[in-house]
Structures are given as C-alpha cells and as structure tokens.
Motif scaffolding. Structure first.
Motif, PDB file in Angstrom:
ATOM      1  N   SER A  35       0.839  -1.204   0.000  1.00 37.47           N
ATOM      2  CA  SER A  35       0.000   0.000   0.000  1.00 37.47           C
ATOM      3  C   SER A  35       0.871   1.249   0.000  1.00 37.47           C
ATOM      4  N   ALA A  36       0.250   2.358  -0.349  1.00 35.18           N
ATOM      5  CA  ALA A  36       1.007   3.599  -0.541  1.00 35.18           C
ATOM      6  C   ALA A  36       1.120   4.409   0.740  1.00 35.18           C
ATOM      7  N   LEU A  37       2.169   5.181   0.756  1.00 33.61           N
ATOM      8  CA  LEU A  37       2.414   6.178   1.785  1.00 33.61           C
ATOM      9  C   LEU A  37       1.135   7.002   1.973  1.00 33.61           C
ATOM     10  N   GLY A  38       0.767   7.203   3.224  1.00 35.64           N
ATOM     11  CA  GLY A  38      -0.355   8.105   3.482  1.00 35.64           C
ATOM     12  C   GLY A  38      -1.726   7.449   3.437  1.00 35.64           C
ATOM     13  N   THR A  39      -1.806   6.215   2.984  1.00 31.79           N
ATOM     14  CA  THR A  39      -3.101   5.535   2.979  1.00 31.79           C
ATOM     15  C   THR A  39      -3.290   4.804   4.306  1.00 31.79           C
ATOM     16  N   ARG A  40      -4.503   4.323   4.533  1.00 35.79           N
ATOM     17  CA  ARG A  40      -4.802   3.555   5.740  1.00 35.79           C
ATOM     18  C   ARG A  40      -3.861   2.360   5.857  1.00 35.79           C
TER      19      ARG A  40
END
Ligand code: MIG
Length: 686
Positions: free
Chosen positions: A492-497
C-alpha cells in the motif's frame, strides 16, 4: 502452426527465442493498408463476426474478452487505472481471436502501437504500427504436438508460449504471504511488522523494503542512519523464515562520488542525447541518468550492481519506475524557466497563463522526452521511443542474468513493474499502482489469465489496493481471491490507511484466509510448475476449456486455477453471496477457517452461492482431485503422504503432484511425481 512475417529491418527484441523461418507472401486473416516504404504507417484489419471474442494483451484495462475498446502499447507510469485508459505499465502485444476463425497474432514491435478491437468500427480489428520495421507472428490452431483434447484457443496459446520460451520460476517461498508498505522507513518498522505477524500467528515469507531504505533514493545504497544493521536485519529475519526484498529504481542519481554514477559515466553506460550528452531526467533521487540496459555491456554492469545487496543477504528484488518513469526532464524544466522568465515582464493575461500551466502539468512522461535520447544497441544508436517498451524488460533481464550467474543453482525472487513479452523468462510482474477499489479487485481477476497467455505466470496485484483507503470487507474479499495468485503481496502507498492484516478488526478471519493459502501451496506450486513446463496457463477463463459452452464464455469473474479447480470470488461490496456458473458438475468447498470446511456437490448450471465475508469458496472439478497441505505446513514441502485429497464429482480421479526442493534450478532433480487415485492410493513415478 506459427508463421513469421518480417517487415523492414526490425530491432531484435528477443521476445521470441525459437528460431523460425520468415514466410514470404501475404499474411493470412488481415488486410493490410499503408506501409509505403520504411516510414509508412501499417494498418492490419480483420473483419469480425458478431460473436467473435478477443483475448490477450496481458496487463491491460477492461475485460477478459477485450473486444470493444482501443488499447495501446505504451508503457507508462500512470497510477489511475481507470476504464478510459489505453495502456498501463506493460506492452504485451499478443492476442487471440476466437470465433469464425481461431488464430493468434503477436506484433513484435517495441514502440508505441495501437490495437483497436471494434472501438472505431464495431466489427473491425485494426492494429496500427507507426513505422515499417517489425515482425508479426500468426499462430493457427493446427498443431500435432498438442493433444486433441485441448481447445483451439489453448492450442494457439501454447504454441505461442513455446516460441517465447519457458516462464520464470521463483523459489517456492515466493508462493508464501508477503508484506510490503511504502512508508517503512527504519529498521524498527521492518522488525515490528515481522514481529506483529508472528504474534498474530499470520504466516509470512517476505517483507519488502521500499525506496526509503536507500540513501537519498540512490540505487544500491543503504541509509545507514535508518538501517544501521542491514546485514544483521536480513540475517535475523531469514533465521525466522522471512526474506527481505529491496526495491531498485531505474534512474541513477547524478552525484559526483556516488560509485554507480561514477562508473556509469566513466564507461559511457548511460543513455545519451543526439549531441552526445547524457540524458537527464528527474525521478525520486532528483536528477538522474538512465542506464542503457539495451547495451549489452551496460546491462551486464547494471546487473553486477545488485551484488551490493546480494552480499548483504538479499534473495529477491522488485524493479520499479522502469517504464522508465519521468517526473520531469532537464529540458522540460528549462522550457518552463524560460517561459516563466518571459512572462515576468508580460501583463500575464489568461492566454499567457494558459501557455505556462500545461508545461508544468504535463511535464511527466512526455513523448518528446522519450524521443530525445538514444540507446546503443550493438553499436547502433536507436532512438528511445522506437524501443520504449523494452526498457523495463531489459532492466529486469540485467538483474536476472547477474543473479543467475552469481547464485549458482539457487533461484532468486525477481519481478518488475514495466515489461515486454520476453521478460517472462527473467522474472514476474506486479500490476503497479492499483487502488483500494472493488473495481480493481475485479480487474485483478481479469488480468491474470491475459498475463498468463503472454508468458507471465508469476504475477499478482497489490493486495488490498495500493492507492486510496481500503475497507475491511474489501481487504477480506481481496485476500479471498489473492490466495490463488502466485505472487501474493499486500502492498500500500504512503499516506493511505495501514493495511497489515493485524490492523483490522477482522484480523483473525484474515489470518485464516492466509493460513488457507498455505494449505493450497502444494497445489498452486505443483500447478505452476506444470504450467511452466507444458507452456500452459495457470489461470484460464472458463471458455478456454469449455469452448463449446456459450455461457462459459460470459464468465468474466470466474476462473479455472490449474487443472483441478474453479474459483468465483465475491468482488462487490455488501454482498454475502453471488451467482456462479458451473460448466460441469463440481464439488463446492466452503472454508470458514483454514481447517473447517463444508462440502456440497453441485450440478452443472447456474447457482446462487452464499459466501459470508470471512468465507472462501472453491469448486473442485469433475474427476479431479484437490490436494491440501496439513494446516500450518508453512514451508510448502508437504510430502505426498501428508496431503489431504478432496475429490470432485465423477468416478475416476488422479492428481499428478509435482514438488521439488523449492530452491534449486536443476528442475530435473524434482523430488516426486505422485499419481493419486480417488481411493487415495498413491503411485510414485520418476
Ligand atoms: O512514484 O517506491 O509502483 O509500488 O511503493 C512512486 C514508491 C514510486 C511506485 C510503485 C510502488 C512503490 C512506489 N513507487
């Protein structure tokens, strides 16, 4: 039969490795327009009948049946994988038409090209190649070597797969569960992630390092402040059965004193502009040069650079940003500065302003930049845009060739974001920056068989979705599908849940799904290896086997996985079941945990099946066996005697179980092939 047609003098892509004589004369099936001289645009048209279906193109948007849209091969770093897009990160120019004729076509051309599959005119396929140098392979269904029980479409696919060569084989641990996150910034984050998985009893085979392990985003460096004990960390975790997999980006930072940069400059290994200066782009490290991986010597050099991390204990890599992605180019920046300067003295009316903003907004991945630099291919300067779609493939080949040499007969994990057909021999792919959307779970389902057609067997998407925030139910449903994909990685990406399993209220249910994955590994691995050696697909659309069944051809959200089972994942929110089409009698298994299962024989036809949020359903085919490892057999090394066998409907059933040590590349030393009959009697064959 395979027919090869050569136009002009194409660049040798090495996508096809089986030598074939070029055929003189007219290409079958297609009408050709254009093509005057070397510079002409070629258009290949085929007139479709109403029911004709088109399959293939590997990593692309939209359906399993690709009819009704226009697709492009133009490898691009674009994280918005929406329906209106025409290309993603890969160029997989192979498709099969199935209908009044059944044939395959592979356009071996590494520049940008178009596949209009009934978009401009509903009944017409129009393939456009923008110049006169390329090769086309036409594949028909006649083939003596393939058994007559195979469908025409599968016969075409297998012949294609044979000419492009054997697919990459990862180590068996790469079939385990893998955890990744853009945002693990320090050693402690990595240790913590692994520790939490252990605490929760979630099996885990690998943890990933994203760009933050590097120093200033420089390839093959380690930020010693944040990862002071890299070697020890890799060793510690390996001792616990968890491999550490670092990322490598395509661009090399311009920084005097940085050895990779210095060596590249000294030896002339970077891509140059027409005037001989090195091309400068901008990616994560800032200003970079791009290693000329199409130049053999440069490729060998770049491959050797992986040694740095291999010597620290890394046994796998993921290659990113290798379209190659360009946030900007030096020339693009200059244009903006110049424009802005002239504007300083203007009255800056709206027209002026509107001339400036697109320069800024459209600076990334610009066609003009890709046209401004060159590769040195065997001494010949070839402009990048002509071979653009090969870059990721050759970067990965660089790594693969080095790893193969360096590690003797030990397999390494390797996969890439960008690819071209041919790369399937060197590594796998992950499907890039998807989103935590239900539609992208479905896209994951649809893409897998198309990728398999093109040779890419070791693939998977970012489970749970990369961008945007995942919901618990999407995570559950995604895991329930992804336990069947060879690459099974939560990223998952930086800044996502946060998306590690233990972050959720339903962590225990998610853990059970992952434990079930491990029970499936003997089957998945066995089917994977057999698919590799027989040029078969691991995931098949139903109609590739049940080709006379028109209803099977409608199934866009069900797949055959290997030879024994069919899956029908739930891909919509708030659904506690779904409609399923059975092309033959099957046995429905409903797993509520990794151990607890319910069996129900079902008849051919349409059914509604209840699938609660935490449940996994599997359909065992008629006369087939599904082997399951005993629970908690986490190494994948289940002995045939230990397998639980679940038999589908019908009298006879046998299963050929392939297994080996999971590590070595001498596949002939395979440990055992076991044929098991329905009574559970086992016969061992060498
Ligand atoms: O510009 O390395 O697809 O998996 O986490 C983004 C950071 C760069 C893109 C990859 C993604 C990765 C991210 N990378």
């Amino acid at each position: 039969m395979v027919f090869k047609y050569v136009y002009g003098s194409p660049v040798e892509t090495e996508a096809v490795i089986e030598p074939a004589e070029a055929v003189k004369g007219d290409i079958p099936f297609f009408h050709i327009a254009g093509g005057a001289g070397d510079k002409g645009i070629y258009e290949f048209s085929y007139s479709m009948s109403p029911g004709d279906k088109i399959f293939g193109l590997g990593e692309q948007v939209r359906g399993i049946n690709k009819r009704g849209w226009i697709y492009e091969s133009n490898n691009t770093d674009d994280p918005e994988h929406t329906e209106g897009k025409r290309s993603l990160y890969g160029a997989h120019n192979f498709f099969v038409v199935d209908g009044k004729d059944t044939f395959g076509a592979f356009f071996d051309y590494p520049g940008k090209m178009t596949f209009d599959f009934g978009y401009s005119r509903g009944s017409e396929i129009k393939v456009t190649v923008p110049e006169g140098n390329f090769t086309v392979y036409i594949i028909t269904a006649e083939d003596e070597e393939i058994s007559p029980i195979e469908t025409k479409i599968l016969t075409v696919v297998k012949q294609f797969r044979r000419i492009i060569g054997r697919s990459y084989i990862p180590p068996r641990w790469a079939f385990g569960y893998q955890q990744s996150r853009w945002g693990y910034k320090r050693e402690e984050d990595i240790y913590e992630t692994v520790k939490k998985h252990k605490e929760w009893g979630i099996p885990l085979d690998a943890v990933y390092l994203d760009i933050d392990y590097m120093e200033g985003f420089k390839d093959f460096t380690v930020n010693r402040e944040r990862f002071p004990h890299m070697e020890k960390m890799i060793g510690d975790l390996k001792a616990e059965g968890v491999k550490v997999v670092p990322i490598i980006d395509a661009g090399v930072k311009i920084e005097p004193g940085y050895s990779v940069y210095e060596e590249g400059i000294k030896n002339g290994y970077f891509c140059r502009k027409e005037d001989g200066a090195y091309f400068t782009g901008g990616v994560w490290p800032g200003r970079v040069h791009f290693p000329d991986v199409l130049n053999k010597e440069a490729r060998q050099w770049f491959g050797r650079c992986y040694e740095e991390l291999v010597s620290m204990g890394a046994e796998g890599f993921w290659n990113d940003m290798n379209e190659p992605a360009l946030f900007y180019s030096e020339d693009g920046l200059k244009e903006i500065y110049k424009k802005a300067e002239t504007m300083d003295s203007s009255d800056m009316n709206l027209n002026d302003f509107l001339e400036l903003t697109p320069l800024i907004n459209e600076i990334a991945n610009k066609a003009r930049d890709y046209e401004s630099f060159y590769h040195n291919i065997d001494g010949k300067m070839v402009r990048h845009d002509k071979v653009h779609n090969l870059y990721g493939c050759y970067m990965t080949r660089a790594a693969a060739e080095y790893l193969e040499k360096a590690s003797g007969d030990k397999r390494k994990l390797l996969f890439s974001r960008s690819s071209y057909i041919g790369m399937h021999r060197y590594g796998g792919i992950w499907t890039g920056d998807n989103k935590s959307w239900w539609s992208h779970l479905l896209l994951n389902v649809k893409m897998m068989p198309s990728l398999n057609m093109c040779g890419f067997l070791y693939c998977g998407a970012d489970v749970g979705g990369f961008g945007d925030n995942v919901t618990e139910d999407l995570m559950l449903r995604w895991l329930e599908f992804a336990i069947f994909t060879p690459l099974f990685r939560n990223h998952s990406a930086l800044g996502t849940r946060r998306q590690e399993i233990y972050q959720f209220e339903n962590a225990k249910a998610m853990r059970e799904i992952i434990r079930l994955r491990y029970r499936l590994i003997p089957y998945l691995y066995s089917e994977y290896m057999k698919a590799v050696f027989s040029f078969d697909m691991f995931f098949k659309p139903l109609c590739f086997v049940f080709d006379k069944d028109e209803q099977a051809a409608q199934a866009e959200d069900q797949l055959l996985v290997g030879d024994s089972i069919m899956i029908a994942p739930v891909v919509c929110q708030n659904q506690t079941g779904r409609y399923v089409y059975l092309p033959e009698d099957m046995l429905l298994i409903t797993f509520s945990t990794a151990e607890d299962m319910d069996l129900k024989p079902m008849k051919k036809g349409h059914h509604y099946v209840t699938v609660w949020e935490h449940e996994v359903i599997i359909f065992v085919r008629k006369n087939r066996l599904l082997p399951l490892a005993p629970p908690d057999n986490v190494t994948g090394d289940a002995l045939p005697e230990d397998l639980q066998l679940i038999k589908g409907p019908g009298e006879k059933a046998a299963y050929v179980y392939y297994n080996d040590d999971g590590y070595c590349t001498d596949y002939k030393r395979m440990k055992k092939t076991v044929v098991v009959d329905k009574a559970g009697n086992r016969e061992y064959i060498d």
